[in-house]
Design a protein around this motif. Structure first.
Motif, PDB file in Angstrom:
ATOM      1  N   PHE A 170       0.816  -1.217   0.000  1.00  0.00           N
ATOM      2  CA  PHE A 170       0.000   0.000   0.000  1.00  0.00           C
ATOM      3  C   PHE A 170       0.846   1.262   0.000  1.00  0.00           C
ATOM      4  O   PHE A 170       1.846   1.349   0.710  1.00  0.00           O
ATOM      5  CB  PHE A 170      -0.878   0.060   1.257  1.00  0.00           C
ATOM      6  CG  PHE A 170      -2.138  -0.736   1.182  1.00  0.00           C
ATOM      7  CD1 PHE A 170      -3.063  -0.541   0.158  1.00  0.00           C
ATOM      8  CD2 PHE A 170      -2.438  -1.662   2.164  1.00  0.00           C
ATOM      9  CE1 PHE A 170      -4.243  -1.261   0.108  1.00  0.00           C
ATOM     10  CE2 PHE A 170      -3.617  -2.386   2.132  1.00  0.00           C
ATOM     11  CZ  PHE A 170      -4.522  -2.185   1.100  1.00  0.00           C
ATOM     12  N   HIS A 171       0.415   2.241  -0.796  1.00  0.00           N
ATOM     13  CA  HIS A 171       0.985   3.589  -0.739  1.00  0.00           C
ATOM     14  C   HIS A 171      -0.004   4.560  -1.394  1.00  0.00           C
ATOM     15  O   HIS A 171      -0.951   4.148  -2.066  1.00  0.00           O
ATOM     16  CB  HIS A 171       2.373   3.661  -1.382  1.00  0.00           C
ATOM     17  CG  HIS A 171       2.424   3.259  -2.811  1.00  0.00           C
ATOM     18  ND1 HIS A 171       2.513   1.959  -3.227  1.00  0.00           N
ATOM     19  CD2 HIS A 171       2.392   3.997  -3.941  1.00  0.00           C
ATOM     20  CE1 HIS A 171       2.536   1.903  -4.539  1.00  0.00           C
ATOM     21  NE2 HIS A 171       2.454   3.124  -5.006  1.00  0.00           N
ATOM     22  N   LEU A 172       0.216   5.836  -1.149  1.00  0.00           N
ATOM     23  CA  LEU A 172      -0.614   6.864  -1.768  1.00  0.00           C
ATOM     24  C   LEU A 172      -0.142   7.104  -3.189  1.00  0.00           C
ATOM     25  O   LEU A 172       1.056   7.098  -3.464  1.00  0.00           O
ATOM     26  CB  LEU A 172      -0.541   8.168  -0.967  1.00  0.00           C
ATOM     27  CG  LEU A 172      -1.141   8.121   0.437  1.00  0.00           C
ATOM     28  CD1 LEU A 172      -0.846   9.415   1.186  1.00  0.00           C
ATOM     29  CD2 LEU A 172      -2.644   7.858   0.378  1.00  0.00           C
ATOM     30  N   ARG A 173      -1.074   7.327  -4.088  1.00  0.00           N
ATOM     31  CA  ARG A 173      -0.789   7.646  -5.479  1.00  0.00           C
ATOM     32  C   ARG A 173      -1.706   8.783  -5.904  1.00  0.00           C
ATOM     33  O   ARG A 173      -2.374   9.375  -5.074  1.00  0.00           O
ATOM     34  CB  ARG A 173      -1.045   6.415  -6.367  1.00  0.00           C
ATOM     35  CG  ARG A 173      -0.188   5.224  -5.990  1.00  0.00           C
ATOM     36  CD  ARG A 173      -0.510   4.003  -6.829  1.00  0.00           C
ATOM     37  NE  ARG A 173      -0.246   4.271  -8.235  1.00  0.00           N
ATOM     38  CZ  ARG A 173      -0.842   3.652  -9.244  1.00  0.00           C
ATOM     39  NH1 ARG A 173      -1.727   2.720  -9.029  1.00  0.00           N
ATOM     40  NH2 ARG A 173      -0.559   3.968 -10.498  1.00  0.00           N
ATOM     41  N   ARG A 174      -1.735   9.089  -7.186  1.00  0.00           N
ATOM     42  CA  ARG A 174      -2.669  10.053  -7.779  1.00  0.00           C
ATOM     43  C   ARG A 174      -2.550  11.456  -7.186  1.00  0.00           C
ATOM     44  O   ARG A 174      -3.522  12.191  -7.122  1.00  0.00           O
ATOM     45  CB  ARG A 174      -4.104   9.543  -7.649  1.00  0.00           C
ATOM     46  CG  ARG A 174      -4.295   8.195  -8.296  1.00  0.00           C
ATOM     47  CD  ARG A 174      -5.661   7.613  -8.056  1.00  0.00           C
ATOM     48  NE  ARG A 174      -5.672   6.218  -8.378  1.00  0.00           N
ATOM     49  CZ  ARG A 174      -5.926   5.720  -9.580  1.00  0.00           C
ATOM     50  NH1 ARG A 174      -6.177   6.510 -10.593  1.00  0.00           N
ATOM     51  NH2 ARG A 174      -5.912   4.416  -9.783  1.00  0.00           N
ATOM     52  N   GLY A 175      -1.365  11.796  -6.703  1.00  0.00           N
ATOM     53  CA  GLY A 175      -1.161  13.122  -6.131  1.00  0.00           C
ATOM     54  C   GLY A 175      -1.606  13.260  -4.696  1.00  0.00           C
ATOM     55  O   GLY A 175      -1.512  14.335  -4.112  1.00  0.00           O
ATOM     56  N   PHE A 176      -2.098  12.170  -4.084  1.00  0.00           N
ATOM     57  CA  PHE A 176      -2.483  12.222  -2.675  1.00  0.00           C
ATOM     58  C   PHE A 176      -1.234  12.339  -1.815  1.00  0.00           C
ATOM     59  O   PHE A 176      -0.201  11.722  -2.105  1.00  0.00           O
ATOM     60  CB  PHE A 176      -3.212  10.948  -2.240  1.00  0.00           C
ATOM     61  CG  PHE A 176      -4.602  10.798  -2.785  1.00  0.00           C
ATOM     62  CD1 PHE A 176      -5.409  11.885  -3.076  1.00  0.00           C
ATOM     63  CD2 PHE A 176      -5.118   9.528  -2.993  1.00  0.00           C
ATOM     64  CE1 PHE A 176      -6.698  11.717  -3.559  1.00  0.00           C
ATOM     65  CE2 PHE A 176      -6.406   9.341  -3.467  1.00  0.00           C
ATOM     66  CZ  PHE A 176      -7.193  10.440  -3.758  1.00  0.00           C
ATOM     67  N   ALA A 177      -1.317  13.103  -0.751  1.00  0.00           N
ATOM     68  CA  ALA A 177      -0.218  13.227   0.213  1.00  0.00           C
ATOM     69  C   ALA A 177      -0.809  13.592   1.567  1.00  0.00           C
ATOM     70  O   ALA A 177      -1.856  14.236   1.650  1.00  0.00           O
ATOM     71  CB  ALA A 177       0.773  14.296  -0.230  1.00  0.00           C
ATOM     72  N   LEU A 178      -0.126  13.181   2.599  1.00  0.00           N
ATOM     73  CA  LEU A 178      -0.508  13.535   3.969  1.00  0.00           C
ATOM     74  C   LEU A 178       0.449  14.598   4.472  1.00  0.00           C
ATOM     75  O   LEU A 178       1.657  14.496   4.251  1.00  0.00           O
ATOM     76  CB  LEU A 178      -0.424  12.311   4.885  1.00  0.00           C
ATOM     77  CG  LEU A 178      -1.408  11.187   4.591  1.00  0.00           C
ATOM     78  CD1 LEU A 178      -1.041   9.944   5.403  1.00  0.00           C
ATOM     79  CD2 LEU A 178      -2.828  11.630   4.895  1.00  0.00           C
ATOM     80  N   ARG A 179      -0.080  15.585   5.147  1.00  0.00           N
ATOM     81  CA  ARG A 179       0.826  16.534   5.782  1.00  0.00           C
ATOM     82  C   ARG A 179       1.481  15.808   6.956  1.00  0.00           C
ATOM     83  O   ARG A 179       0.876  14.910   7.559  1.00  0.00           O
ATOM     84  CB  ARG A 179       0.109  17.810   6.202  1.00  0.00           C
ATOM     85  CG  ARG A 179      -0.857  17.663   7.326  1.00  0.00           C
ATOM     86  CD  ARG A 179      -1.280  19.031   7.856  1.00  0.00           C
ATOM     87  NE  ARG A 179      -2.285  18.882   8.865  1.00  0.00           N
ATOM     88  CZ  ARG A 179      -2.069  18.426  10.097  1.00  0.00           C
ATOM     89  NH1 ARG A 179      -0.862  18.061  10.477  1.00  0.00           N
ATOM     90  NH2 ARG A 179      -3.070  18.319  10.958  1.00  0.00           N
ATOM     91  N   PRO A 180       2.724  16.136   7.283  1.00  0.00           N
ATOM     92  CA  PRO A 180       3.418  15.450   8.377  1.00  0.00           C
ATOM     93  C   PRO A 180       2.605  15.511   9.673  1.00  0.00           C
ATOM     94  O   PRO A 180       2.127  16.572  10.074  1.00  0.00           O
ATOM     95  CB  PRO A 180       4.729  16.225   8.505  1.00  0.00           C
ATOM     96  CG  PRO A 180       4.948  16.800   7.137  1.00  0.00           C
ATOM     97  CD  PRO A 180       3.566  17.130   6.622  1.00  0.00           C
ATOM     98  N   GLY A 181       2.430  14.351  10.281  1.00  0.00           N
ATOM     99  CA  GLY A 181       1.710  14.260  11.548  1.00  0.00           C
ATOM    100  C   GLY A 181       0.204  14.274  11.432  1.00  0.00           C
ATOM    101  O   GLY A 181      -0.503  14.274  12.452  1.00  0.00           O
ATOM    102  N   ALA A 182      -0.345  14.262  10.208  1.00  0.00           N
ATOM    103  CA  ALA A 182      -1.798  14.281  10.023  1.00  0.00           C
ATOM    104  C   ALA A 182      -2.440  13.113  10.763  1.00  0.00           C
ATOM    105  O   ALA A 182      -1.959  11.979  10.696  1.00  0.00           O
ATOM    106  CB  ALA A 182      -2.150  14.223   8.541  1.00  0.00           C
ATOM    107  N   LYS A 183      -3.519  13.406  11.469  1.00  0.00           N
ATOM    108  CA  LYS A 183      -4.264  12.380  12.216  1.00  0.00           C
ATOM    109  C   LYS A 183      -5.317  11.790  11.289  1.00  0.00           C
ATOM    110  O   LYS A 183      -6.224  12.477  10.830  1.00  0.00           O
ATOM    111  CB  LYS A 183      -4.944  12.981  13.449  1.00  0.00           C
ATOM    112  CG  LYS A 183      -4.015  13.750  14.367  1.00  0.00           C
ATOM    113  CD  LYS A 183      -2.985  12.854  15.001  1.00  0.00           C
ATOM    114  CE  LYS A 183      -2.171  13.629  16.017  1.00  0.00           C
ATOM    115  NZ  LYS A 183      -0.793  13.252  16.040  1.00  0.00           N
ATOM    116  N   ALA A 184      -5.174  10.505  11.010  1.00  0.00           N
ATOM    117  CA  ALA A 184      -6.037   9.845  10.033  1.00  0.00           C
ATOM    118  C   ALA A 184      -7.017   8.891  10.712  1.00  0.00           C
ATOM    119  O   ALA A 184      -6.682   8.208  11.673  1.00  0.00           O
ATOM    120  CB  ALA A 184      -5.189   9.070   9.032  1.00  0.00           C
ATOM    121  N   LEU A 185      -8.223   8.859  10.167  1.00  0.00           N
ATOM    122  CA  LEU A 185      -9.211   7.846  10.500  1.00  0.00           C
ATOM    123  C   LEU A 185      -9.190   6.848   9.357  1.00  0.00           C
ATOM    124  O   LEU A 185      -9.477   7.208   8.213  1.00  0.00           O
ATOM    125  CB  LEU A 185     -10.606   8.468  10.641  1.00  0.00           C
ATOM    126  CG  LEU A 185     -11.762   7.484  10.866  1.00  0.00           C
ATOM    127  CD1 LEU A 185     -11.589   6.745  12.203  1.00  0.00           C
ATOM    128  CD2 LEU A 185     -13.099   8.216  10.811  1.00  0.00           C
TER     129      LEU A 185
END
Length: 193
Positions: free
Chosen positions: A99-114
């Motif tokens: 698994f990894h992000l593609r299609r230009g998706f990115a998380l800001r550092p430290g983003a809290k994800a559900l």
């Protein structure tokens, strides 16, 4: 939503299947929940997402920056949970097996994800997706799902809030009950062998 109301959504959409199924986890079962069918109706998908969100504690929801889900199964319900929370909904892919992000998706550092899944059985895909979010710089603070097939026994390493826990037995391939072994197996899930 009550358990009966959730199961009615699956029955009404033809998403509760019976037979002999090889699950994405590699285990076998006489029941399969085809979430793609239950989610094909946008109004139904929205109802299920709103019910999922209603079951997550407010203090967890307040910390969520972004919704992330694994492709394929989690994309639609992840998008609907994102809509219910008014948060962006990203999805992870694994075209080469990780698994990894593609299609230009990115998380800001430290983003809290559900993390949002459709069905959790062994938790393997969820744990892989959670690890991917960490590699991408985020932090999964909780996971939710429509269905917990482990019936509360799965450990994802984060708090887990399923809409419904179902105890449909699953079996290792070498431990199939005789009646199930006599039925031809089908593999309706999205994960390749």
């Amino acid at each position: 939503m009550t358990q009966d109301e959730v199961l009615a959504e699956f029955r009404d959409s033809g998403a509760l299947l019976e037979g002999h199924f090889k699950l994405s986890s590699g285990r076998h079962s006489a029941h399969y929940l085809q979430c793609a069918r239950v989610l094909m109706n946008p109004a139904r998908a929205a109802r299920l997402a709103e019910a999922i969100v209603a079951g997550i504690p407010a203090d967890v929801l307040q910390r969520v920056d972004v919704v992330v889900s694994p492709a394929m199964g989690g994309i639609i319900i992840g998008h609907e949970v994102g809509r219910a929370l008014n948060k962006d909904a990203l999805f992870l892919e694994r075209p080469e097996g990780v698994f990894h992000l593609r299609r230009g998706f990115a998380l800001r550092p430290g983003a809290k994800a559900l993390m949002v899944e459709d069905v959790v059985t062994t938790g393997l895909s969820s744990r892989e997706a959670i690890a991917a979010v960490t590699r991408e710089g985020g932090e999964v603070i909780a996971e939710c799902a429509i269905i917990d097939r482990s019936c509360g026994s799965v450990d994802l390493g984060v708090p887990f809030y399923p809409l419904l826990a179902i105890d449909f037995p699953t079996y290792a391939p070498e431990s199939l009950p005789e009646a199930l072994a006599r039925i031809e197996v089908t593999k309706p899930g999205s994960r390749k062998e």
